[in-house]
Design a protein around this motif. Structure first.
Motif, mmCIF file in Angstrom:
data_model
loop_
_atom_site.group_PDB
_atom_site.id
_atom_site.type_symbol
_atom_site.label_atom_id
_atom_site.label_comp_id
_atom_site.label_asym_id
_atom_site.label_seq_id
_atom_site.Cartn_x
_atom_site.Cartn_y
_atom_site.Cartn_z
ATOM 1 N N MET A 1 13.363 -2.836 6.747
ATOM 2 C CA MET A 1 12.555 -2.634 7.933
ATOM 3 C C MET A 1 13.372 -1.860 8.963
ATOM 4 S SD MET A 1 9.770 -4.443 7.216
ATOM 5 C CE MET A 1 9.476 -5.243 5.652
ATOM 6 N N SER A 2 13.024 -0.643 9.122
ATOM 7 C CA SER A 2 13.800 0.173 10.048
ATOM 8 C C SER A 2 13.379 -0.093 11.480
ATOM 9 C CB SER A 2 13.637 1.656 9.719
ATOM 10 O OG SER A 2 12.265 1.988 9.696
ATOM 11 N N LYS A 3 12.139 -0.491 11.649
ATOM 12 C CA LYS A 3 11.641 -0.736 13.003
ATOM 13 C C LYS A 3 10.736 -1.951 12.971
ATOM 14 C CE LYS A 3 11.130 2.926 16.365
ATOM 15 N NZ LYS A 3 10.281 4.037 16.775
ATOM 16 N N ILE A 6 5.367 -0.127 14.122
ATOM 17 C CA ILE A 6 5.023 1.229 14.549
ATOM 18 C C ILE A 6 3.629 1.180 15.168
ATOM 19 C CG2 ILE A 6 4.451 3.534 13.713
ATOM 20 C CD1 ILE A 6 6.763 2.937 11.603
ATOM 21 N N LYS A 50 -9.437 7.122 0.029
ATOM 22 C CA LYS A 50 -8.736 7.651 -1.135
ATOM 23 C C LYS A 50 -7.231 7.586 -0.910
ATOM 24 C CE LYS A 50 -9.177 11.998 -2.516
ATOM 25 N NZ LYS A 50 -10.015 13.207 -2.718
ATOM 26 N N PHE A 52 -5.374 5.289 -0.457
ATOM 27 C CA PHE A 52 -4.877 4.253 0.444
ATOM 28 C C PHE A 52 -5.300 2.866 -0.026
ATOM 29 C CE2 PHE A 52 -4.619 2.223 4.767
ATOM 30 C CZ PHE A 52 -3.246 2.383 4.905
ATOM 31 N N PHE A 84 -7.701 -6.212 2.838
ATOM 32 C CA PHE A 84 -7.331 -4.855 2.423
ATOM 33 C C PHE A 84 -6.643 -4.945 1.066
ATOM 34 C CE2 PHE A 84 -3.901 -1.636 2.289
ATOM 35 C CZ PHE A 84 -4.692 -0.516 2.197
ATOM 36 N N PRO A 86 -4.722 -2.582 -1.474
ATOM 37 C CA PRO A 86 -4.181 -1.233 -1.625
ATOM 38 C C PRO A 86 -4.469 -0.650 -3.006
ATOM 39 C CG PRO A 86 -2.426 -2.855 -1.705
ATOM 40 C CD PRO A 86 -3.671 -3.597 -1.377
ATOM 41 N N LEU A 90 -0.513 3.438 -3.817
ATOM 42 C CA LEU A 90 0.189 2.886 -2.659
ATOM 43 C C LEU A 90 1.036 1.691 -3.060
ATOM 44 C CD1 LEU A 90 0.635 2.812 0.411
ATOM 45 C CD2 LEU A 90 -1.370 1.363 0.596
ATOM 46 N N LEU A 93 4.126 2.849 -4.759
ATOM 47 C CA LEU A 93 5.022 3.507 -3.806
ATOM 48 C C LEU A 93 5.800 2.480 -2.986
ATOM 49 C CD1 LEU A 93 4.943 6.645 -3.642
ATOM 50 C CD2 LEU A 93 4.058 6.336 -1.330
ATOM 51 N N VAL A 94 5.091 1.453 -2.539
ATOM 52 C CA VAL A 94 5.722 0.430 -1.710
ATOM 53 C C VAL A 94 6.676 -0.412 -2.538
ATOM 54 C CG1 VAL A 94 5.241 -1.683 -0.417
ATOM 55 C CG2 VAL A 94 3.913 0.364 0.006
ATOM 56 N N ASN A 95 6.304 -0.638 -3.788
ATOM 57 C CA ASN A 95 7.091 -1.525 -4.654
ATOM 58 C C ASN A 95 8.238 -0.795 -5.335
ATOM 59 O OD1 ASN A 95 7.581 -4.083 -5.663
ATOM 60 N ND2 ASN A 95 6.533 -3.616 -7.569
ATOM 61 N N PHE A 98 11.561 -2.471 -6.408
ATOM 62 C CA PHE A 98 11.526 -3.490 -7.455
ATOM 63 C C PHE A 98 10.772 -3.010 -8.689
ATOM 64 C CE2 PHE A 98 11.868 -6.629 -3.795
ATOM 65 C CZ PHE A 98 13.227 -6.788 -3.982
ATOM 66 N N LEU A 101 11.718 -3.942 -12.360
ATOM 67 C CA LEU A 101 11.661 -5.317 -12.847
ATOM 68 C C LEU A 101 10.409 -5.534 -13.688
ATOM 69 C CD1 LEU A 101 12.731 -7.182 -9.607
ATOM 70 C CD2 LEU A 101 14.125 -6.583 -11.566
ATOM 71 N N GLU A 102 10.595 -6.304 -14.723
ATOM 72 C CA GLU A 102 9.462 -6.635 -15.587
ATOM 73 C C GLU A 102 9.387 -8.137 -15.743
ATOM 74 O OE1 GLU A 102 9.856 -4.614 -19.327
ATOM 75 O OE2 GLU A 102 10.178 -2.747 -18.244
#
Lengths: 418, 96
Positions: A1-3, A6, A50, A52, A84, A86, A90, A93-95, A98, A101-102
């Protein structure tokens, strides 16, 4: 977490610069977007965007609950909630951190799980050890039975004694000459060993005479006569005991070979006896010349030069065993130059599996570890993503049918896995 | 309401051509995606927060076969509606 968070304002700024539109336009757009989504949701629709995800309304049924403070039963009204989900793009991309890992199946009735397999691997060498232990016990009892007869000791002694003497002399190079003299005396004592106690008596007398001579030496003035006599006797006794112990040890190690090649062994032993006898004579001459010469440090040095001859004599005997080209291969440090390929460590990859694939036996994983020691700190815990090289090995070293290869691999295994 | 319908509705609302709206939407979504991929939390006032949460590894047992499986940890996007939106949703009556 950089911030922490946002805000929408930051999104607006970003979009404005990216799309090269005014901030006002971007803000207007974002507001319209959120309003549209909200309206659509409020009207009961789901909203799909789309790349997202999907916004959906979820109805939560009314449920009973208890007020924690009063204990009263209350009913929480049913309500709508925006969910929501995803899209896969998405999600992936977020994962990303990790993603490698399986899911691992831990145990099942049908297939063995990984930990069980590891346990089996650990059990295998253990079983072998217990077998070996029983074998060793048998051999030891045999030796005890044999040790009542003095003969095997006698034949073995010349070799042993020289082996014994080497470290002694290197250690005491610059110490008192007495020690060296006695050890050499020792040799003389063991070489023609056919006699036992009577000979020792003679020996002691000889040592005494030597001690006399030593005392005449100006350099040895500090050592007093009676003390040195006593010391010499004690030392002789000690070395006899030590030699006996080593003899049994060596006898044990070579007993199996001996049984096979007993007939051919005798002439060899005779040879060794002769050689060592000669050497002992030269030793004696050297030491005596050393006593006469004022420099007392020289005799031990000459002795050390002589001794390697004995060891070579032993080596020739050992090398006559047919298996020893392999032994040499085992003992020589392994140099890994050629590589069959490289593997990246994933979740669930193990060196043993690579060994099984490349060499046909999982036990030979130790060689992969050796070749990659600089990259692997702990063979049990290799960080994922590590690139390891599979070394090209001598075929004789990884012969699954040869029990000695297996043995060697297990030995190495025990060294690396503690 | 799918992507196209959303663009159409927004275009009508903003009095802007569909192409610009589509372009802007694409940029907004890609920006959000990038920020989320970095692990940031995005908050839209009056709408809700997008947050990346770490789901810890867990042991799942298949109820029928009793096969135990270790599910690795993962990062997932989570959306939490804002209180403003929640209040608006409360007015909605459940009709089923």
């Amino acid at each position: 977490m950089s911030k922490d968070k946002i805000s929408s304002q930051e999104i607006i700024d970003l979009v404005a610069t990216k799309a090269s539109v005014s901030k006002r336009a971007a803000e207007e757009f974002l507001k319209a977007m959120i309003a549209t989504i909200e309206e659509a949701l409020l009207s009961g629709e789901l909203v799909k965007i789309k790349n997202f995800g999907t916004f959906k309304l979820q109805w939560n049924e009314p449920r009973k609950s208890v007020n924690v403070n009063t204990g009263e039963e209350i009913i929480i009204d049913g309500y709508y909630k925006v969910t929501f989900s995803p899209e896969t793009s998405l999600k992936d991309l977020v994962n990303e951190p990790f993603a490698h890992l399986e899911a691992v199946q831990l145990d099942g009735e049908n297939n063995l799980n990984v930990s069980e397999q590891q346990e089996l691997e650990a059990l295998d060498p253990l079983r072998i050890f217990t077998e070996q232990a029983t074998e060793i016990k048998d051999i030891l009892s045999e030796i005890q039975a044999l040790s009542s007869n003095v003969t095997p000791h006698e034949t073995e002694n010349p070799i042993l004694n020289e082996v014994e003497v080497i470290p002694d002399e290197t250690k005491t190079k610059e110490k008192e000459v007495i020690l060296d003299e006695i050890t050499i005396e020792e040799k003389e004592h063991f070489l023609p060993i056919e006699t036992t106690q009577e000979f020792i008596k003679k020996e002691e007398i000889a040592i005494q005479s030597v001690v006399h001579e030593v005392d005449v030496e100006p350099l040895q003035q500090e050592v007093k006569k009676p003390k040195s006599k006593h010391k010499a006797r004690l030392f002789v006794l000690l070395i006899i005991l030590l030699a006996g112990g080593v003899a049994t040890g060596l006898y044990f190690s070579s007993s199996t070979v001996k049984e096979l090649t007993d007939s051919t062994f005798i002439p060899l032993k005779m040879k060794i006896l002769k050689v060592s006898e000669k050497i002992s004579v030269t030793d004696m001459v050297n030491t005596i010349s050393g006593w006469i010469s004022p420099e007392t440090q020289k005799p031990p040095l000459t002795v050390t030069i002589v001794i390697p001859k004995d060891t070579t004599a032993i080596d020739t005997v050992v090398n006559q065993q047919p298996i020893d080209s392999l032994q040499l291969l085992f003992d020589s440090p392994r140099v890994y130059s050629g590589y069959l390929g490289s593997e990246r460590i994933n979740h669930g990859s193990r060196l043993t599996l690579f060994a099984k694939r490349y060499y046909g036996n999982k036990l030979f994983w130790v060689y992969i570890y050796e070749a990659n020691k600089d990259r692997i700190k702990n063979p049990n815990q290799i960080p994922e993503g590590t690139l390891i090289k599979i070394p090209k090995l001598d075929k004789r070293l990884i012969d699954s049918n040869n029990s000695r290869c297996i043995q060697k691999a297990i030995e190495l295994h025990d060294i690396y896995v503690k | 309401m799918n992507h196209k319908e959303l663009i159409a509705t927004m275009a009508a609302k903003m009095n802007a051509p569909k192409a610009t709206v589509e372009n802007l939407l694409e940029i907004t979504i890609s920006t959000c995606t990038e920020l989320l991929a970095e692990g940031n939390t995005i908050g839209f006032q009056s709408f809700g927060n997008f947050e990346v949460r770490k789901k810890e590894e867990r042991l799942s047992v298949h109820p029928a076969t009793q096969v135990r499986t270790l599910i690795p940890p993962k990062l997932a996007v989570n959306f939490k509606q804002s209180n403003i939106l929640k209040e608006k949703l409360k007015e909605l009556t459940h009709n089923e």
